[in-house]
Design a protein around this motif. Structure first.
Motif, PDB file in Angstrom:
ATOM      1  N   PRO A  77       0.836  -1.213   0.000  1.00 29.59           N
ATOM      2  CA  PRO A  77       0.000   0.000   0.000  1.00 29.59           C
ATOM      3  C   PRO A  77       0.868   1.260   0.000  1.00 29.59           C
ATOM      4  CG  PRO A  77      -0.039  -1.043   2.157  1.00 29.59           C
ATOM      5  CD  PRO A  77       0.762  -1.939   1.263  1.00 29.59           C
ATOM      6  N   TYR A  78       0.288   2.338  -0.518  1.00 28.41           N
ATOM      7  CA  TYR A  78       0.974   3.624  -0.467  1.00 28.41           C
ATOM      8  C   TYR A  78       1.213   4.022   0.985  1.00 28.41           C
ATOM      9  CZ  TYR A  78       0.134   4.779  -5.409  1.00 28.41           C
ATOM     10  OH  TYR A  78       0.128   4.819  -6.762  1.00 28.41           O
ATOM     11  N   THR A  79       2.317   4.713   1.197  1.00 25.88           N
ATOM     12  CA  THR A  79       2.640   5.237   2.520  1.00 25.88           C
ATOM     13  C   THR A  79       2.117   6.666   2.617  1.00 25.88           C
ATOM     14  OG1 THR A  79       4.743   6.159   1.793  1.00 25.88           O
ATOM     15  CG2 THR A  79       4.765   3.869   2.589  1.00 25.88           C
ATOM     16  N   GLU A  80       2.204   7.232   3.809  1.00 27.73           N
ATOM     17  CA  GLU A  80       1.805   8.626   4.004  1.00 27.73           C
ATOM     18  C   GLU A  80       2.661   9.541   3.122  1.00 27.73           C
ATOM     19  OE1 GLU A  80       1.601  11.724   7.684  1.00 27.73           O
ATOM     20  OE2 GLU A  80       1.015   9.651   8.112  1.00 27.73           O
ATOM     21  N   GLU A  81       3.938   9.219   3.015  1.00 28.04           N
ATOM     22  CA  GLU A  81       4.844  10.007   2.167  1.00 28.04           C
ATOM     23  C   GLU A  81       4.406   9.929   0.698  1.00 28.04           C
ATOM     24  OE1 GLU A  81       7.810  12.571   1.096  1.00 28.04           O
ATOM     25  OE2 GLU A  81       7.155  12.069   3.117  1.00 28.04           O
ATOM     26  N   ASP A  82       3.966   8.749   0.251  1.00 27.92           N
ATOM     27  CA  ASP A  82       3.473   8.603  -1.128  1.00 27.92           C
ATOM     28  C   ASP A  82       2.285   9.522  -1.376  1.00 27.92           C
ATOM     29  OD1 ASP A  82       5.328   6.609  -1.806  1.00 27.92           O
ATOM     30  OD2 ASP A  82       4.008   5.010  -1.100  1.00 27.92           O
ATOM     31  N   TYR A  83       1.376   9.603  -0.393  1.00 33.86           N
ATOM     32  CA  TYR A  83       0.209  10.470  -0.553  1.00 33.86           C
ATOM     33  C   TYR A  83       0.612  11.941  -0.626  1.00 33.86           C
ATOM     34  CZ  TYR A  83      -2.940   6.550   0.075  1.00 33.86           C
ATOM     35  OH  TYR A  83      -3.611   5.372  -0.090  1.00 33.86           O
ATOM     36  N   LYS A  84       1.630  12.322   0.127  1.00 30.26           N
ATOM     37  CA  LYS A  84       2.128  13.709   0.050  1.00 30.26           C
ATOM     38  C   LYS A  84       2.684  13.982  -1.347  1.00 30.26           C
ATOM     39  CE  LYS A  84       3.256  14.158   4.958  1.00 30.26           C
ATOM     40  NZ  LYS A  84       4.332  14.244   5.946  1.00 30.26           N
ATOM     41  N   ILE A  85       3.425  13.017  -1.875  1.00 28.98           N
ATOM     42  CA  ILE A  85       3.997  13.162  -3.221  1.00 28.98           C
ATOM     43  C   ILE A  85       2.873  13.255  -4.254  1.00 28.98           C
ATOM     44  CG2 ILE A  85       5.332  11.973  -5.003  1.00 28.98           C
ATOM     45  CD1 ILE A  85       7.101  10.875  -2.671  1.00 28.98           C
ATOM     46  N   LEU A  86       1.872  12.393  -4.135  1.00 29.92           N
ATOM     47  CA  LEU A  86       0.744  12.418  -5.073  1.00 29.92           C
ATOM     48  C   LEU A  86       0.011  13.755  -5.032  1.00 29.92           C
ATOM     49  CD1 LEU A  86      -0.660   8.825  -4.548  1.00 29.92           C
ATOM     50  CD2 LEU A  86       0.392   9.722  -6.626  1.00 29.92           C
ATOM     51  N   ASN A  87      -0.147  14.305  -3.833  1.00 24.37           N
ATOM     52  CA  ASN A  87      -0.794  15.619  -3.715  1.00 24.37           C
ATOM     53  C   ASN A  87       0.032  16.704  -4.392  1.00 24.37           C
ATOM     54  OD1 ASN A  87      -3.134  14.839  -2.413  1.00 24.37           O
ATOM     55  ND2 ASN A  87      -2.223  15.000  -0.380  1.00 24.37           N
ATOM     56  N   GLU A  88       1.347  16.648  -4.228  1.00 17.95           N
ATOM     57  CA  GLU A  88       2.191  17.647  -4.890  1.00 17.95           C
ATOM     58  C   GLU A  88       2.124  17.483  -6.410  1.00 17.95           C
ATOM     59  OE1 GLU A  88       6.728  19.447  -5.015  1.00 17.95           O
ATOM     60  OE2 GLU A  88       6.225  18.029  -3.416  1.00 17.95           O
ATOM     61  N   ILE A  89       2.067  16.245  -6.879  1.00 17.78           N
ATOM     62  CA  ILE A  89       1.923  16.011  -8.323  1.00 17.78           C
ATOM     63  C   ILE A  89       0.630  16.640  -8.814  1.00 17.78           C
ATOM     64  CG2 ILE A  89       1.488  14.239 -10.078  1.00 17.78           C
ATOM     65  CD1 ILE A  89       3.474  12.438  -8.524  1.00 17.78           C
ATOM     66  N   ARG A  90      -0.457  16.413  -8.086  1.00 18.58           N
ATOM     67  CA  ARG A  90      -1.754  16.997  -8.473  1.00 18.58           C
ATOM     68  C   ARG A  90      -1.699  18.527  -8.496  1.00 18.58           C
ATOM     69  NH1 ARG A  90      -3.888  13.116  -4.814  1.00 18.58           N
ATOM     70  NH2 ARG A  90      -4.318  11.227  -5.962  1.00 18.58           N
ATOM     71  N   GLU A  91      -1.016  19.107  -7.512  1.00 18.75           N
ATOM     72  CA  GLU A  91      -0.887  20.571  -7.482  1.00 18.75           C
ATOM     73  C   GLU A  91      -0.111  21.062  -8.702  1.00 18.75           C
ATOM     74  OE1 GLU A  91       0.894  21.622  -3.734  1.00 18.75           O
ATOM     75  OE2 GLU A  91      -0.781  20.791  -2.592  1.00 18.75           O
ATOM     76  N   CYS A  92       0.975  20.387  -9.032  1.00 18.18           N
ATOM     77  CA  CYS A  92       1.767  20.779 -10.210  1.00 18.18           C
ATOM     78  C   CYS A  92       0.947  20.633 -11.484  1.00 18.18           C
ATOM     79  CB  CYS A  92       3.032  19.931 -10.310  1.00 18.18           C
ATOM     80  SG  CYS A  92       4.277  20.295  -9.063  1.00 18.18           S
ATOM     81  N   GLU A  93       0.200  19.525 -11.594  1.00 11.06           N
ATOM     82  CA  GLU A  93      -0.634  19.319 -12.782  1.00 11.06           C
ATOM     83  C   GLU A  93      -1.717  20.385 -12.881  1.00 11.06           C
ATOM     84  OE1 GLU A  93      -0.189  14.491 -13.314  1.00 11.06           O
ATOM     85  OE2 GLU A  93      -1.814  15.261 -12.060  1.00 11.06           O
ATOM     86  N   SER A  94      -2.257  20.796 -11.747  1.00 12.24           N
ATOM     87  CA  SER A  94      -3.275  21.841 -11.741  1.00 12.24           C
ATOM     88  C   SER A  94      -2.685  23.167 -12.229  1.00 12.24           C
ATOM     89  CB  SER A  94      -3.851  22.001 -10.338  1.00 12.24           C
ATOM     90  OG  SER A  94      -4.763  23.064 -10.292  1.00 12.24           O
ATOM     91  N   LYS A  95      -1.498  23.510 -11.720  1.00 11.19           N
ATOM     92  CA  LYS A  95      -0.836  24.750 -12.158  1.00 11.19           C
ATOM     93  C   LYS A  95      -0.529  24.689 -13.647  1.00 11.19           C
ATOM     94  CE  LYS A  95       1.304  25.797  -7.703  1.00 11.19           C
ATOM     95  NZ  LYS A  95       2.554  25.836  -6.946  1.00 11.19           N
ATOM     96  N   LEU A  96      -0.112  23.511 -14.104  1.00 14.63           N
ATOM     97  CA  LEU A  96       0.198  23.337 -15.518  1.00 14.63           C
ATOM     98  C   LEU A  96      -1.064  23.527 -16.366  1.00 14.63           C
ATOM     99  CD1 LEU A  96       2.661  22.603 -17.253  1.00 14.63           C
ATOM    100  CD2 LEU A  96       2.026  20.213 -16.989  1.00 14.63           C
ATOM    101  N   SER A  97      -2.169  22.990 -15.911  1.00 13.58           N
ATOM    102  CA  SER A  97      -3.410  23.089 -16.682  1.00 13.58           C
ATOM    103  C   SER A  97      -3.915  24.536 -16.779  1.00 13.58           C
ATOM    104  CB  SER A  97      -4.492  22.188 -16.085  1.00 13.58           C
ATOM    105  OG  SER A  97      -4.967  22.714 -14.871  1.00 13.58           O
ATOM    106  N   GLN A  98      -3.537  25.369 -15.810  1.00 15.35           N
ATOM    107  CA  GLN A  98      -3.981  26.764 -15.827  1.00 15.35           C
ATOM    108  C   GLN A  98      -3.348  27.556 -16.967  1.00 15.35           C
ATOM    109  OE1 GLN A  98      -3.279  28.351 -11.898  1.00 15.35           O
ATOM    110  NE2 GLN A  98      -4.483  26.727 -10.933  1.00 15.35           N
ATOM    111  N   THR A  99      -2.258  27.034 -17.511  1.00 19.31           N
ATOM    112  CA  THR A  99      -1.603  27.740 -18.630  1.00 19.31           C
ATOM    113  C   THR A  99      -1.739  26.977 -19.946  1.00 19.31           C
ATOM    114  OG1 THR A  99       0.530  26.735 -18.072  1.00 19.31           O
ATOM    115  CG2 THR A  99       0.059  28.917 -17.137  1.00 19.31           C
ATOM    116  N   ASP A 100      -2.556  25.921 -19.955  1.00 19.23           N
ATOM    117  CA  ASP A 100      -2.771  25.156 -21.188  1.00 19.23           C
ATOM    118  C   ASP A 100      -3.313  26.036 -22.310  1.00 19.23           C
ATOM    119  OD1 ASP A 100      -1.859  22.807 -20.083  1.00 19.23           O
ATOM    120  OD2 ASP A 100      -3.848  21.902 -19.830  1.00 19.23           O
ATOM    121  N   TRP A 101      -4.077  27.039 -21.947  1.00 22.06           N
ATOM    122  CA  TRP A 101      -4.686  27.886 -22.970  1.00 22.06           C
ATOM    123  C   TRP A 101      -3.637  28.589 -23.830  1.00 22.06           C
ATOM    124  CZ3 TRP A 101      -4.281  33.225 -23.346  1.00 22.06           C
ATOM    125  CH2 TRP A 101      -3.749  33.890 -22.240  1.00 22.06           C
ATOM    126  N   TYR A 102      -2.463  28.865 -23.245  1.00 24.24           N
ATOM    127  CA  TYR A 102      -1.389  29.475 -24.042  1.00 24.24           C
ATOM    128  C   TYR A 102      -0.967  28.532 -25.171  1.00 24.24           C
ATOM    129  CZ  TYR A 102      -0.421  33.251 -20.669  1.00 24.24           C
ATOM    130  OH  TYR A 102      -0.500  34.369 -19.873  1.00 24.24           O
TER     131      TYR A 102
END
Length: 135
Positions: A77-102
């Protein structure tokens, strides 16, 4: 209605199952008895060892269960650290999607993407790659 099927590799049955969605490489079994699996004996080998869940996943015959990963050929199973990493990935992907329109604007009209946006997008993609390596 689920149908019985098997997957054969090198003349050996490596997986059998029932399902509504049949993998492309599967052989659908027909039987006069509803739900019965009549597998010709010639398909079975005395030295056949059933595949482990990890082997099926690695061969693309099965999906990895949610919230699990493979470490040293074991599902864990994922560890607590894995979940922190996954959350940071989601945050980065969200920021990336905000500039997709460019990017879309550039494809549609060839209007240049500002260099600071290009740099920020590249940093985000690199960070996502780094984080994915940690999981």
């Amino acid at each position: 209605m689920p149908v019985p099927y098997i997957i054969i590799k090198d003349e050996t049955v490596v997986y059998s199952g029932m399902g509504d969605i049949i993998p492309e490489e599967a052989t659908v079994l027909e039987s006069p008895y509803e739900g019965a699996l009549d597998i010709p004996i010639s398909w079975l080998h005395a030295d056949y060892t059933p595949k482990t869940e990890v082997e099926l996943i690695q061969e693309g015959l099965k999906d990895i269960p949610r919230n699990m990963k493979i470490i040293d050929n074991e599902l864990v199973p994922y560890t607590e650290e894995d979940y922190k990493i996954l959350n940071e990935i989601r945050e980065c992907e969200s920021k990336l999607s905000q500039t997709d329109w460019y990017v879309i604007r550039f494809i549609d009209s060839e209007k240049e993407i500002p260099s600071e946006i290009k740099k920020e997008r590249q940093k985000l993609r690199e960070r996502i790659s780094e984080l994915k390596e940690k999981i």
